[in-house]
Design a protein around this motif. Structure first.
Motif, PDB file in Angstrom:
ATOM      1  N   GLN A 192       0.716  -0.675  -5.059  1.00 48.77           N
ATOM      2  CA  GLN A 192      -0.413   0.072  -5.672  1.00 48.77           C
ATOM      3  C   GLN A 192       0.102   1.424  -6.114  1.00 48.77           C
ATOM      4  O   GLN A 192      -0.618   1.837  -7.307  1.00 48.77           O
ATOM      5  CB  GLN A 192      -1.391   0.314  -4.513  1.00 48.77           C
ATOM      6  N   LYS A 193       0.895   2.092  -5.622  1.00 47.02           N
ATOM      7  CA  LYS A 193       1.437   3.325  -6.231  1.00 47.02           C
ATOM      8  C   LYS A 193       2.110   3.272  -7.479  1.00 47.02           C
ATOM      9  O   LYS A 193       1.939   4.136  -8.522  1.00 47.02           O
ATOM     10  CB  LYS A 193       2.447   3.999  -5.434  1.00 47.02           C
ATOM     11  N   ARG A 194       2.933   2.270  -7.977  1.00 47.36           N
ATOM     12  CA  ARG A 194       3.727   1.888  -8.936  1.00 47.36           C
ATOM     13  C   ARG A 194       2.581   1.576 -10.048  1.00 47.36           C
ATOM     14  O   ARG A 194       2.827   1.837 -11.344  1.00 47.36           O
ATOM     15  CB  ARG A 194       4.699   0.544  -8.855  1.00 47.36           C
ATOM     16  N   GLN A 236      -8.139   5.849   3.017  1.00 47.35           N
ATOM     17  CA  GLN A 236      -8.212   5.668   1.584  1.00 47.35           C
ATOM     18  C   GLN A 236      -9.646   4.867   1.475  1.00 47.35           C
ATOM     19  O   GLN A 236     -10.321   5.441   0.168  1.00 47.35           O
ATOM     20  CB  GLN A 236      -7.117   4.554   0.976  1.00 47.35           C
ATOM     21  N   LYS A 266       0.683  -1.119  -0.045  1.00 47.54           N
ATOM     22  CA  LYS A 266       0.025   0.008  -0.189  1.00 47.54           C
ATOM     23  C   LYS A 266       0.836   1.435  -0.043  1.00 47.54           C
ATOM     24  O   LYS A 266       0.288   2.514   0.085  1.00 47.54           O
ATOM     25  CB  LYS A 266      -0.777   0.248   1.102  1.00 47.54           C
ATOM     26  N   ILE A 271      -0.630   2.661 -10.091  1.00 47.13           N
ATOM     27  CA  ILE A 271      -1.570   3.764 -10.459  1.00 47.13           C
ATOM     28  C   ILE A 271      -0.546   4.852 -11.431  1.00 47.13           C
ATOM     29  O   ILE A 271      -1.019   5.498 -12.022  1.00 47.13           O
ATOM     30  CB  ILE A 271      -1.578   4.762  -9.076  1.00 47.13           C
ATOM     31  N   GLU A 272       0.791   4.610 -11.307  1.00 51.29           N
ATOM     32  CA  GLU A 272       1.534   5.480 -11.912  1.00 51.29           C
ATOM     33  C   GLU A 272       1.485   5.059 -13.496  1.00 51.29           C
ATOM     34  O   GLU A 272       1.691   5.773 -14.628  1.00 51.29           O
ATOM     35  CB  GLU A 272       3.117   5.326 -11.789  1.00 51.29           C
ATOM     36  N   LYS A 305       2.666   4.768  -0.127  1.00 51.29           N
ATOM     37  CA  LYS A 305       2.124   6.002  -1.017  1.00 51.29           C
ATOM     38  C   LYS A 305       3.358   6.337  -2.192  1.00 51.29           C
ATOM     39  O   LYS A 305       3.135   7.065  -3.066  1.00 51.29           O
ATOM     40  CB  LYS A 305       1.831   7.016  -0.044  1.00 51.29           C
ATOM     41  N   HIS A 306       4.484   5.970  -1.854  1.00 46.76           N
ATOM     42  CA  HIS A 306       5.514   6.274  -2.597  1.00 46.76           C
ATOM     43  C   HIS A 306       6.268   5.271  -3.339  1.00 46.76           C
ATOM     44  O   HIS A 306       6.448   5.479  -4.669  1.00 46.76           O
ATOM     45  CB  HIS A 306       6.620   7.150  -1.788  1.00 46.76           C
ATOM     46  N   SER A 307       6.204   4.171  -2.882  1.00 45.31           N
ATOM     47  CA  SER A 307       7.406   3.156  -3.543  1.00 45.31           C
ATOM     48  C   SER A 307       6.365   1.632  -3.521  1.00 45.31           C
ATOM     49  O   SER A 307       7.088   0.870  -3.849  1.00 45.31           O
ATOM     50  CB  SER A 307       8.441   2.969  -3.168  1.00 45.31           C
ATOM     51  N   LYS A 342      -3.878   5.424 -13.801  1.00 42.16           N
ATOM     52  CA  LYS A 342      -4.463   6.240 -12.428  1.00 42.16           C
ATOM     53  C   LYS A 342      -6.029   5.594 -12.280  1.00 42.16           C
ATOM     54  O   LYS A 342      -6.276   5.985 -11.161  1.00 42.16           O
ATOM     55  CB  LYS A 342      -4.277   7.730 -13.165  1.00 42.16           C
TER      56      LYS A 342
END
Length: 428
Positions: A107-109, A365, A100, A111-112, A102-104, A115
């Motif tokens: 889920q963040k990867r 979230q 989860k 979404i990159e 937020k930066h690495s 989106k």
């Protein structure tokens, strides 16, 4: 056969076009980390009715459990399945930092890359982590669960000891269902299930203590076993232990109710939020009134056990003062001398406050997603057209790829919702 089943499922996913990913990592018996891959999608059956399906397709071996390693594995797997990550509209897994983050995190990867692949954490796992956080909040809490596990281990490690335990229960008035409650092993992964472990002791503590005394008085058992039985019997008679037992049972009972709701196949976002709000409201009220309630119930247990209603005298510790201004703050300088207040400050408040803050953090979230989609879950009570249009346009923007492409047109969705509302069967 497995390849054919997987191929059939993947064909269904491709026909549906849009899908959500549900992932989880766990080690197998050979200690290799494996990623279970599940797809959630809409399937149209031969009779033209539709159903939401969740289908397992694969175990994928993982060598790198970081967010970067997991994302590379997932992208490679989707490529092998012939699926486009741009058609992913959801991702759900536990609240681990590698998932989860937020930066690495994974889920963040994802979404990159897309989106519109909205991340929703697993509700039950989040609830597990809430209880797990609270279970580390104080020494009395650690002692409570350690004692419950010691009780189970002592009696379950020998058929003779287990028979002695059951015999002691059979001499009791039994539970309200007419069936004695047996000890349960603490579940490592499902924390809310620990209510079953506490329940047998909570409602049969007199019989459990009697079983310990019977074990201690029987010279046929080994000395170390008898010593353990005596130690545990003494622990059950401790007033602080009784309060810990009562408090945790009440907290887990409430959390277990919400957990059962979250496991329903038909629950939706607003209902999940309502379940979580019920826990939050309970904890707020419990912080104000729960300790007094626990004291009353613990006193009743103490009277059943015929033990003294008294806390152990606290050990006084004075914190060394490094600066002159520290003497002005009495609450930091003077130790608590009232045993009851000390127990409340060191056990009860950390438990409730930790659980409350964890609930707020874990579901942040989920609440954010709910605010965007909740108007779709109750078509019988749509807002007036102007507000509905605004919500649909906001959803159009949310479902956009960042350029000119969007999954929906807000104005058209608004018209369709108003029209379909008249066609829906009325409840009741």
């Amino acid at each position: 056969m497995g390849d054919k089943v997987r191929e059939s499922i993947l064909n269904r996913v491709k026909e549906a076009k849009y899908f959500a990913l549900i992932l989880d990592c766990t080690p197998d018996l050979s200690r290799k980390e494996q990623l279970s891959v599940i797809f959630r999608y809409v399937h149209e059956k031969s009779d033209k009715t539709v159903e939401i399906c969740e289908s397992f397709v694969d175990f994928v071996e993982i060598t790198d459990t970081t967010g970067k390693g997991l994302s590379e594995t997932v992208f490679k797997a989707l490529e092998n399945y012939g699926l486009d990550i741009q058609n992913c509209r959801g991702q759900g897994y536990d609240n681990g930092a590698n998932m989860k983050g937020k930066h690495s995190g994974l889920q963040k990867r994802i979404i990159e890359q897309n989106k519109r692949a909205f991340f929703v954490p697993c509700g039950c796992h989040s609830l597990n982590l809430v209880v797990s956080d609270a279970a580390k909040s104080s020494v009395p809490t650690v002692t409570l669960f350690g004692t419950i596990q010691r009780l189970y281990t002592l009696f379950s490690s020998s058929t003779k000891r287990w028979s002695l335990f059951l015999e002691s229960l059979s001499r009791s008035e039994e539970s309200c269902t007419g069936i004695p409650l047996t000890l349960k092993e603490l579940c490592i992964t499902r924390w809310e299930a620990r209510i079953d472990s506490l329940k047998a002791v909570r409602y049969q503590i007199v019989e459990v203590r009697q079983a310990l005394w019977d074990l201690y008085d029987d010279p046929s058992f080994e000395d170390d076993v008898r010593s353990e039985a005596n130690s545990l019997a003494t622990m059950l008679e401790d007033y602080g232990f009784l309060i810990s037992l009562i408090t945790w049972y009440d907290v887990l009972f409430q959390i277990n109710l919400a957990s059962k709701m979250l496991q329903s196949k038909v629950i939706n976002f607003p209902q999940v939020v309502d379940a979580l709000k019920s826990i939050s409201d309970f904890l707020v009220d419990f912080r104000e009134n729960g300790f007094v309630s626990s004291l009353v119930k613990a006193k009743e247990l103490a009277e059943e056990l015929k033990v003294e209603v008294k806390f152990k005298a606290p050990r006084l510790r004075r914190r060394k003062k490094h600066f002159d201004y520290e003497v002005e703050r009495r609450d930091e300088n003077e130790p608590l001398t009232d045993p009851q207040e000390k127990f409340k400050v060191e056990f009860f408040l950390p438990l409730v406050d930790t659980a409350y803050s964890a609930v707020e953090e874990r579901f942040e979230q989920l609440n954010a997603k709910t605010s965007k989609f909740e108007f779709l879950f109750n078509l019988d009570k749509l807002p007036d057209r102007q507000i509905l249009l605004i919500k649909c346009q906001q959803l159009e923007e949310l479902m956009s790829d960042g350029a000119d492409q969007s999954d929906i047109r807000g104005a058209e969705l608004c018209d369709e919702l108003v029209s379909i509302q008249k066609l829906l069967p009325k409840e009741g």
